[in-house]
Scaffold this motif. Structure first.
Motif, PDB file in Angstrom:
ATOM      1  N   ILE A 242       0.846  -1.200   0.000  1.00 23.52           N
ATOM      2  CA  ILE A 242       0.000   0.000   0.000  1.00 23.52           C
ATOM      3  C   ILE A 242       0.876   1.244   0.000  1.00 23.52           C
ATOM      4  O   ILE A 242       0.613   2.217  -0.732  1.00 23.52           O
ATOM      5  N   MET A 243       1.933   1.214   0.808  1.00 23.35           N
ATOM      6  CA  MET A 243       2.849   2.351   0.847  1.00 23.35           C
ATOM      7  C   MET A 243       3.511   2.586  -0.504  1.00 23.35           C
ATOM      8  O   MET A 243       3.776   3.719  -0.893  1.00 23.35           O
ATOM      9  N   THR A 244       3.769   1.505  -1.223  1.00 28.34           N
ATOM     10  CA  THR A 244       4.493   1.615  -2.489  1.00 28.34           C
ATOM     11  C   THR A 244       3.594   2.020  -3.644  1.00 28.34           C
ATOM     12  O   THR A 244       3.981   2.817  -4.501  1.00 28.34           O
ATOM     13  N   TRP A 245       2.369   1.473  -3.674  1.00 29.65           N
ATOM     14  CA  TRP A 245       1.570   1.588  -4.883  1.00 29.65           C
ATOM     15  C   TRP A 245       0.273   2.395  -4.765  1.00 29.65           C
ATOM     16  O   TRP A 245      -0.410   2.611  -5.759  1.00 29.65           O
ATOM     17  N   THR A 246      -0.075   2.841  -3.546  1.00 27.10           N
ATOM     18  CA  THR A 246      -1.330   3.579  -3.390  1.00 27.10           C
ATOM     19  C   THR A 246      -1.361   4.838  -4.242  1.00 27.10           C
ATOM     20  O   THR A 246      -2.383   5.176  -4.845  1.00 27.10           O
ATOM     21  N   ASP A 247      -0.233   5.557  -4.299  1.00 28.70           N
ATOM     22  CA  ASP A 247      -0.211   6.790  -5.082  1.00 28.70           C
ATOM     23  C   ASP A 247      -0.516   6.513  -6.560  1.00 28.70           C
ATOM     24  O   ASP A 247      -1.310   7.218  -7.198  1.00 28.70           O
ATOM     25  N   THR A 248       0.070   5.443  -7.113  1.00 27.64           N
ATOM     26  CA  THR A 248      -0.194   5.088  -8.511  1.00 27.64           C
ATOM     27  C   THR A 248      -1.639   4.686  -8.724  1.00 27.64           C
ATOM     28  O   THR A 248      -2.293   5.136  -9.682  1.00 27.64           O
ATOM     29  N   LEU A 249      -2.163   3.824  -7.841  1.00 33.21           N
ATOM     30  CA  LEU A 249      -3.548   3.349  -7.989  1.00 33.21           C
ATOM     31  C   LEU A 249      -4.546   4.488  -7.850  1.00 33.21           C
ATOM     32  O   LEU A 249      -5.497   4.585  -8.644  1.00 33.21           O
ATOM     33  N   MET A 250      -4.343   5.361  -6.880  1.00 31.20           N
ATOM     34  CA  MET A 250      -5.316   6.431  -6.649  1.00 31.20           C
ATOM     35  C   MET A 250      -5.189   7.541  -7.686  1.00 31.20           C
ATOM     36  O   MET A 250      -6.189   8.212  -7.997  1.00 31.20           O
ATOM     37  N   LEU A 251      -3.994   7.743  -8.228  1.00 32.79           N
ATOM     38  CA  LEU A 251      -3.875   8.651  -9.365  1.00 32.79           C
ATOM     39  C   LEU A 251      -4.651   8.107 -10.553  1.00 32.79           C
ATOM     40  O   LEU A 251      -5.309   8.861 -11.287  1.00 32.79           O
ATOM     41  N   GLY A 252      -4.587   6.772 -10.750  1.00 30.01           N
ATOM     42  CA  GLY A 252      -5.349   6.154 -11.826  1.00 30.01           C
ATOM     43  C   GLY A 252      -6.839   6.302 -11.624  1.00 30.01           C
ATOM     44  O   GLY A 252      -7.596   6.439 -12.591  1.00 30.01           O
ATOM     45  N   TYR A 253      -7.276   6.290 -10.367  1.00 28.70           N
ATOM     46  CA  TYR A 253      -8.710   6.410 -10.065  1.00 28.70           C
ATOM     47  C   TYR A 253      -9.187   7.856 -10.209  1.00 28.70           C
ATOM     48  O   TYR A 253     -10.225   8.127 -10.831  1.00 28.70           O
ATOM     49  N   TYR A 254      -8.438   8.816  -9.643  1.00 30.85           N
ATOM     50  CA  TYR A 254      -8.875  10.207  -9.625  1.00 30.85           C
ATOM     51  C   TYR A 254      -8.499  10.975 -10.895  1.00 30.85           C
ATOM     52  O   TYR A 254      -9.187  11.927 -11.279  1.00 30.85           O
ATOM     53  N   GLU A 255      -7.392  10.593 -11.517  1.00 31.39           N
ATOM     54  CA  GLU A 255      -6.916  11.350 -12.666  1.00 31.39           C
ATOM     55  C   GLU A 255      -7.083  10.531 -13.959  1.00 31.39           C
ATOM     56  O   GLU A 255      -8.190  10.245 -14.350  1.00 31.39           O
ATOM     57  N   SER A 256      -5.982  10.148 -14.595  1.00 32.13           N
ATOM     58  CA  SER A 256      -6.050   9.407 -15.851  1.00 32.13           C
ATOM     59  C   SER A 256      -4.773   8.597 -16.024  1.00 32.13           C
ATOM     60  O   SER A 256      -3.802   8.759 -15.278  1.00 32.13           O
ATOM     61  N   SER A 257      -4.780   7.727 -17.035  1.00 31.41           N
ATOM     62  CA  SER A 257      -3.588   6.933 -17.317  1.00 31.41           C
ATOM     63  C   SER A 257      -2.414   7.828 -17.707  1.00 31.41           C
ATOM     64  O   SER A 257      -1.253   7.498 -17.441  1.00 31.41           O
ATOM     65  N   ASP A 258      -2.696   8.969 -18.347  1.00 34.12           N
ATOM     66  CA  ASP A 258      -1.627   9.900 -18.723  1.00 34.12           C
ATOM     67  C   ASP A 258      -0.906  10.425 -17.489  1.00 34.12           C
ATOM     68  O   ASP A 258       0.332  10.500 -17.468  1.00 34.12           O
TER      69      ASP A 258
END
Length: 511
Positions: A242-258
Motif C-alpha cells: 500500500i505504501m508503495t503503490w497507493t499513489d499510482t492506484l489512486m492517481l489512476g482512479y482520480y486522474e487518468s492513465s496519462d
C-alpha cells in the motif's frame, strides 16, 4: 580491532555482492522503463504501470508471506528436523502454486471490472495477459527465499537481479525495434517471468535443493504451521505494498492513465534513494542479533550509528542530483515530455531521504523481537497514505500523491525510531553524524536559493562536483570522521592491495 569495527566490516563485505546485483538490476530496469516510456505514449505507459501494480497486489496475496518466512523456517528445520526440509519446501511450493493459479483465474475473470475502476478499457486486455505471469513470479520468489534459508545469495543475485532484468531489457528492446503494439509488452513480461522461473528451477534441481527422486509430497501439519506463521508477515507485506503503490492506484482512479504515466517517471527515480540502505539490510540482522543476544547494547548502538552515517553519506550525491536538478534528471532519463513531474520528484526525494537517514530502525526492531509493532507501524503508515492520497490528489494531482507518500514514510519512520529508542535507547544521532547532517542541509539550501539554470545533466555535473568537494572538506574540517571509518578504509585498502598514503595523511590530520 573492536567488536563494532568487526561487525561493520562484515556488513560492508557482505553488502558488496548484494549492492552490485541491485545496481545491475536497477540499471537494466531503468533502461527498460526509458525505452517503454519513450516508445509508448504517456497514457499507454500509465496502463502498463497500472497492470503491473494490480499484478503486484495479487503477488503479495499469492505468496502468503512465504517470501519473508521461508528463510527462517528452512534454517530452523535444517537445524531441528533436517529430514523434513524437503517436505517443507514441497509444501510451500504447492500451496503457492495452487494459490497463484486460483488468483490468475480471478484476475482474468475480474479484468473487466478492474478496468472500469480505473476508467481505461485498455487495462482489460493488459490484465488478461499479464495475469499469466503471476504463477511464475510467485514460485520464483518462493524458490529464492528457500535458497536464502540455506545461506545462499547466488540465486537472488544471478536470477532475480541480473538474468531477469537482462532478459526483460533484451525483449523490450526487440519489441521497440520491431515496432510492435502495446499488447506486445504484456506478452513480453509473461515470457520474461516464465524464462526466469524455468532457469531457476533447473538450477535448484542441479544444486540438489529440489530433487526429482524426492518428489513433491505436501505435509498438512507443516503447511498449517507455515501459513499461521506467515500470514502476519503477509499483512505487513500488504501494508508495504500500500505504501508503495497507493499513489499510482489512486492517481489512476482520480486522474487518468496519462497522469499515472507521468508520475511513474518520478516515483521509480525517488525509490532509488534507499539502495544503500536496502543493500546493508541483508546482513545487518544476523550480525546485530549476535550483539543483542550477548546484551552488548552499547556496541549495537555504536554499530547502528556508524552504519547509518555511512548510508547517509553514500546516498547524499544521488539525493542531491534529484533534489537540486529534478528537471534535468527527468529530461535526461525519460525525455522532455515528463519534465512536469519535477516537483513530485523533489517531494518524493525528501521523503525517501528521510527514510534513509534514520537508518535500519525496522530491522533493529525485528532483532529485538518487536515484529508486532512493525506490523502496527506499517498499517498506520498505510492508512495515513490512503487518507492523504484521497484528500490531496483531487486538489494537487501528482504533487498531492508525492506529499502523501513522503508524509506516510515520515510517520512510519518516526514511529519505528521512537519505539526503538524507548526499548533500547538506540538512535542514529551521534555528534559526528549530526554535523554532516547540518552541513548538508545548509549547503543544499544555499544552492537551492541560487535558482541555478541547469538545462541538462551535463551542466549539473560540475555544480554537483563542487558541492560534494566543499561538503566533504567541511566534514573533515568539523572532525566528523570516527575511528571506525578509518579502520574500514584501511581494511578496504588491504583488500584491494593498494597504498592510499595521501588519503591516510589527510585522515590523520582530522581524526
Amino acid at each position: 580491532m573492536s567488536e563494532v569495527s568487526q561487525a561493520l566490516q562484515k556488513i560492508a563485505r557482505g553488502t558488496g555482492i548484494i549492492f552490485a546485483g541491485t545496481v545491475v538490476s536497477m540499471l537494466f530496469g531503468f533502461l527498460s522503463r526509458m525505452i517503454i516510456a519513450r516508445y509508448f505514449s504517456t497514457g499507454e505507459y500509465g496502463v502498463f504501470n497500472l497492470a503491473l501494480t494490480v499484478l503486484s497486489i495479487a503477488l503479495v496475496i499469492a505468496t502468503l508471506g512465504f517470501q519473508n518466512s521461508l528463510p527462517r523456517e528452512v534454517a530452523v528445520y535444517r537445524e531441528r528436523e533436517p529430514s523434513r526440509v524437503k517436505a517443507l519446501i514441497s509444501t510451500a511450493l504447492i500451496i503457492v502454486a495452487v494459490n497463484s493459479l486460483v488468483l490468475t483465474v480471478l484476475l482474468v475473470i475480474l479484468s473487466g471490472e478492474i478496468s472500469l475502476i480505473f476508467h481505461d478499457e485498455r487495462l482489460l486486455h493488459a490484465l488478461k495477459v499479464v495475469a499469466f505471469a503471476l504463477p511464475f513470479s510467485a514460485l520464483t520468489g518462493v524458490i529464492i527465499s528457500t535458497t536464502q534459508g540455506f545461506g545462499r545469495v547466488r540465486e537472488k543475485v544471478y536470477f532475480q537481479n541480473i538474468i531477469r532484468p537482462a532478459v526483460w531489457l533484451a525483449l523490450v528492446s526487440l519489441m521497440a525495434f520491431l515496432n510492435l503494439p502495446l499488447s506486445s509488452i504484456f506478452w513480453v513480461y509473461v515470457l520474461t517471468q516464465a524464462a526466469t522461473f524455468s532457469a531457476m528451477l533447473l538450477e535448484v534441481f542441479r544444486i540438489g535443493i529440489l530433487t526429482s527422486k524426492a518428489g513433491f509430497h505436501p505435509n498438512r501439519e507443516i503447511g498449517v504451521k507455515l501459513v499461521k506463521f506467515s500470514v502476519p508477515l503477509m499483512l505487513t507485506g500488504i501494508a508495504g505494498f500500500i505504501m508503495t503503490w497507493t499513489d499510482t492506484l489512486m492517481l489512476g482512479y482520480y486522474e487518468s492513465s496519462d497522469v499515472v504515466g507521468l508520475y511513474n517517471a518520478a516515483a521509480p527515480l525517488a525509490r532509488l534513494l534507499p539502495v544503500f540502505l536496502n543493500s546493508a539490510a541483508f546482513l545487518y540482522p544476523p550480525i546485530i542479533s549476535q550483539l543483542y543476544v550477548q546484551r552488548k547494547m552499547s556496541e549495537m548502538k555504536r554499530t547502528y550509528q556508524i552504519l547509518t552515517k555511512w548510508i547517509f553519506l553514500l546516498t547524499l550525491p544521488l539525493f542531491s542530483v534529484m533534489f537540486l536538478f529534478p528537471e534535468a534528471t527527468i529530461s535526461f532519463l525519460f525525455g522532455s515530455k515528463y519534465v512536469s513531474t519535477s516537483s513530485a520528484l523533489q517531494i518524493l526525494a525528501l521523503g525517501f531521504m528521510f527514510h534513509t537517514f534514520l537508518g535500519l530502525n525496522g530491522l533493529s526492531l525485528l532483532v529485538i523481537g518487536e515484529s508486532k509493532f512493525i506490523m502496527v507501524s506499517g498499517l498506520v503508515s498505510a492508512v495515513f497514505n490512503v487518507i492523504l492520497n484521497a484528500f490531496l490528489i483531487p486538489i494537487y494531482g501528482m504533487e498531492g500523491a508525492a506529499v502523501a507518500t513522503a508524509v506516510s514514510y515520515f510517520i512510519g519512520n518516526v514511529l519505528s525510531s521512537l519505539k526503538l529508542y524507548k526499548e533500547t535507547k538506540i538512535h542514529p544521532f551521534s555528534w559526528n553524524y549530526v554535523k554532516p547532517l547540518v552541513i548538508s542541509f545548509v549547503l543544499l539550501g544555499i544552492i537551492q536559493t541560487l535558482n541555478l539554470n541547469v538545462p541538462n545533466v551535463l551542466y549539473a555535473i560540475p555544480v554537483l562536483f563542487a558541492f560534494l568537494l566543499v561538503y566533504f572538506f567541511l566534514v573533515l574540517l568539523s572532525r566528523s570522521v570516527d575511528k571506525e571509518d578509518v579502520e574500514l578504509f584501511l581494511a578496504i585498502e588491504r583488500k584491494l592491495g593498494i597504498d592510499a598514503e595521501i588519503i591516510k595523511k589527510i585522515l590523520r590530520r582530522f581524526v
